[in-house]
Design an enzyme around this catalytic site. Sequence first.
Site, PDB file in Angstrom:
ATOM      1  CB  SER A  32      -0.929   0.048   1.419  1.00  0.00           C
ATOM      2  OG  SER A  32      -0.220   0.151   2.448  1.00  0.00           O
ATOM      3  CE  LYS A  52       2.366  -1.512   5.743  1.00  0.00           C
ATOM      4  NZ  LYS A  52       2.299  -2.184   4.505  1.00  0.00           N
ATOM      5  CB  THR A  96       7.095   4.642  -0.534  1.00  0.00           C
ATOM      6  OG1 THR A  96       7.320   3.401  -0.929  1.00  0.00           O
ATOM      7  CG2 THR A  96       7.189   5.782  -1.436  1.00  0.00           C
ATOM      8  CB  SER A 132      -0.033  -3.023  12.541  1.00  0.00           C
ATOM      9  OG  SER A 132      -0.367  -1.726  11.657  1.00  0.00           O
TER      10      SER A 132
END
Length: 308
Positions: free
Chosen positions: A142, A144, A146, A212
């Site tokens: 998704s 994260k 970067t 998470s």
Amino acid sequence: MIAVCGGSTLGYWLQGVESPPLLPKLWFRFSRSDQGIGWGGYVVSRARYKGFGSVRSTARLQMACVNEKVDNVGDLGEDGSELDEKSGNGHVKVAGRAVSQLATVGNSTNIMWHGCSVDKAERQKLLKQKGCVIWITGLSGSGKSTVACALSQSLHCRGKLSYILDGDNVRHGLNRDLSFKAEDRAENIRRVGEVAKLFADAGVICIASLISPYRRDRDACRALLPEGSFIEVFMDVPLHVCEARDPKGLYKLARAGKIKGFTGIHDPYEPPLNCEIVLKHSEEVLCSPVDMGEKVIQYLEENGYLQE
């Protein structure tokens, strides 16, 4: 910290010894009389020891370090209200109030928190920013990591100190003993949450980027920090977009059955219900990592995190 001295005149605290730096205006005076120990104009009466046997017969200092900040020494009682030490249950009573002396946390017993005069407020003043945790959550692929790097770069350019706790990076060291089983994944998040809390307490803007997937684990990390210090950022990127990117080839392996329990394929991902920031990216909504990072920066500025 409250010192409870034995009755012997051979104790370590002698008359005229100055108090620690935390209490620069107070002083200690040792006395064998029933008037007890004089402390900055207030009186802490002689302690009644229970469970120690004849502690007063010893010639050494007995310290009862109370895990409670006493802002007003007068709270101890100007009339010499009593302080009882009870070694049996590890608690002491100050002015009728029971407070912890030694604690048991998890499997750690007989431990006590030690404070320091250089606290979070002092560190934030030095860094000219407020310590916090920016928790970036979302599916694999998704963006994260970067976005975390883009955000850290933007903060650095503004003269602000940040540190990234990346989900893969922490498994190279701190969490290398953990697998991807459910219980180990929960422990992975717990450890990162505890480390992130330390960074925030140091005054650093900590950026944690991890899948998470479960709300309960993220909420547990939020609960570790003071109100307002945990900023949850949801990477709202559809599964098919993440799978099309597949930067590590993990989706392909999961579809082939070579990876079990992969989030989004075999195991669920529970999106946040009340996160502080949502970063969307789809075929219709295209945002660069820098733009996403700037959205987080805007939130930090509006809420005073980039000031003392």
